[in-house]
Design an enzyme around this catalytic site. Sequence first.
Site, short mmCIF file in Angstrom:
data_model
loop_
_atom_site.label_atom_id
_atom_site.label_comp_id
_atom_site.label_asym_id
_atom_site.label_seq_id
_atom_site.Cartn_x
_atom_site.Cartn_y
_atom_site.Cartn_z
N ARG A 104 0.70 -1.19 -0.02
CA ARG A 104 0.13 0.20 -0.07
C ARG A 104 0.84 1.35 -0.24
NH1 ARG A 104 -3.75 0.29 4.93
NH2 ARG A 104 -1.88 -0.63 5.84
N THR A 108 -1.06 7.26 -0.48
CA THR A 108 -2.39 7.26 -1.31
C THR A 108 -3.02 6.10 -0.71
OG1 THR A 108 -1.61 5.96 -3.11
CG2 THR A 108 -1.44 8.33 -3.29
N ASP A 200 -0.43 -4.10 12.44
CA ASP A 200 0.06 -4.35 11.15
C ASP A 200 0.22 -6.11 11.36
OD1 ASP A 200 2.09 -5.13 9.18
OD2 ASP A 200 2.02 -2.85 9.03
N ASP A 203 3.95 -7.10 10.33
CA ASP A 203 5.11 -6.63 11.36
C ASP A 203 4.86 -7.53 12.49
OD1 ASP A 203 6.33 -4.74 9.95
OD2 ASP A 203 5.23 -3.12 11.03
N1 URA Z 1 -2.90 -3.97 7.11
C1 URA Z 1 -2.69 -4.28 8.43
O1 URA Z 1 -1.65 -5.14 8.45
N2 URA Z 1 -3.33 -4.08 9.48
C2 URA Z 1 -4.40 -3.10 9.32
O2 URA Z 1 -5.12 -2.84 10.19
C3 URA Z 1 -4.68 -2.75 8.17
C4 URA Z 1 -4.17 -3.28 6.88
#
Ligand code: URA
Length: 209
Positions: A104, A108, A200, A203
């Site tokens: 992503r 944007t 995330d 992560d």
């Molecule tokens: N991607 C993620 O890893 N966590 C989110 O909350 C949204 C997108």
Amino acid sequence: MGKLIILDHPLIQHKLTYIRDENTGTKQFRELVNEVSMLMGFEITRNLPLKEIEVNTPVTNCRAQVLTGKKIGLIPILRAGLGMVDGMLQLLPAARVGHIGLYRDPETFMPVEYYIKLPSDISERLLIVLDPMLATGGSANDAIESLKKRGAKSIKLMCLVAAPEGVKVIQENHPDVDIYICSLDESLNEKGYIVPGLGDAGDRLFGTK
Ligand code: URA
């Protein structure tokens, strides 16, 4: 419109709670995502077609059921989707695995495709797209678009947690794609994270920050 199937099995919900918990470390997070993926796989394959064959048991012969129909392709969206592959492969050891790399754009939130490697016969397979987080829907939407452009005809989307915004995008753009999730969360925050979500996913799976 594609169906939204929320998998409310108690084992899935229990494990999801610990996946969400910020105190869950990388090792346990990975194990839990693996376990939940396997449990989800059990549900997502519930309607696979069967046919009868003849089998000889040690006692007698009988007719019994085996899977028939489309073979399966698992399509993790890199990188967080990788965390869902092993659990699914425990149930579907012969499945082929294709990879789609999307990230992503932090400005944007739009998906950028940087890698794609798929089985050659995707048009004949049931493809299960794996992505733990259906947030804006951008990545999953783009991945499904890419698969269809390359001939895919049968696609399901499997995510741990979804935001209403992401579900809407997939249902509007891909009414032929059923979505399987463990939880429909409240919303997205201004950074594009699902609320309450789990942070995330990439992560947390890989121990990066
Ligand atoms: N991607 C993620 O890893 N966590 C989110 O909350 C949204 C997108």
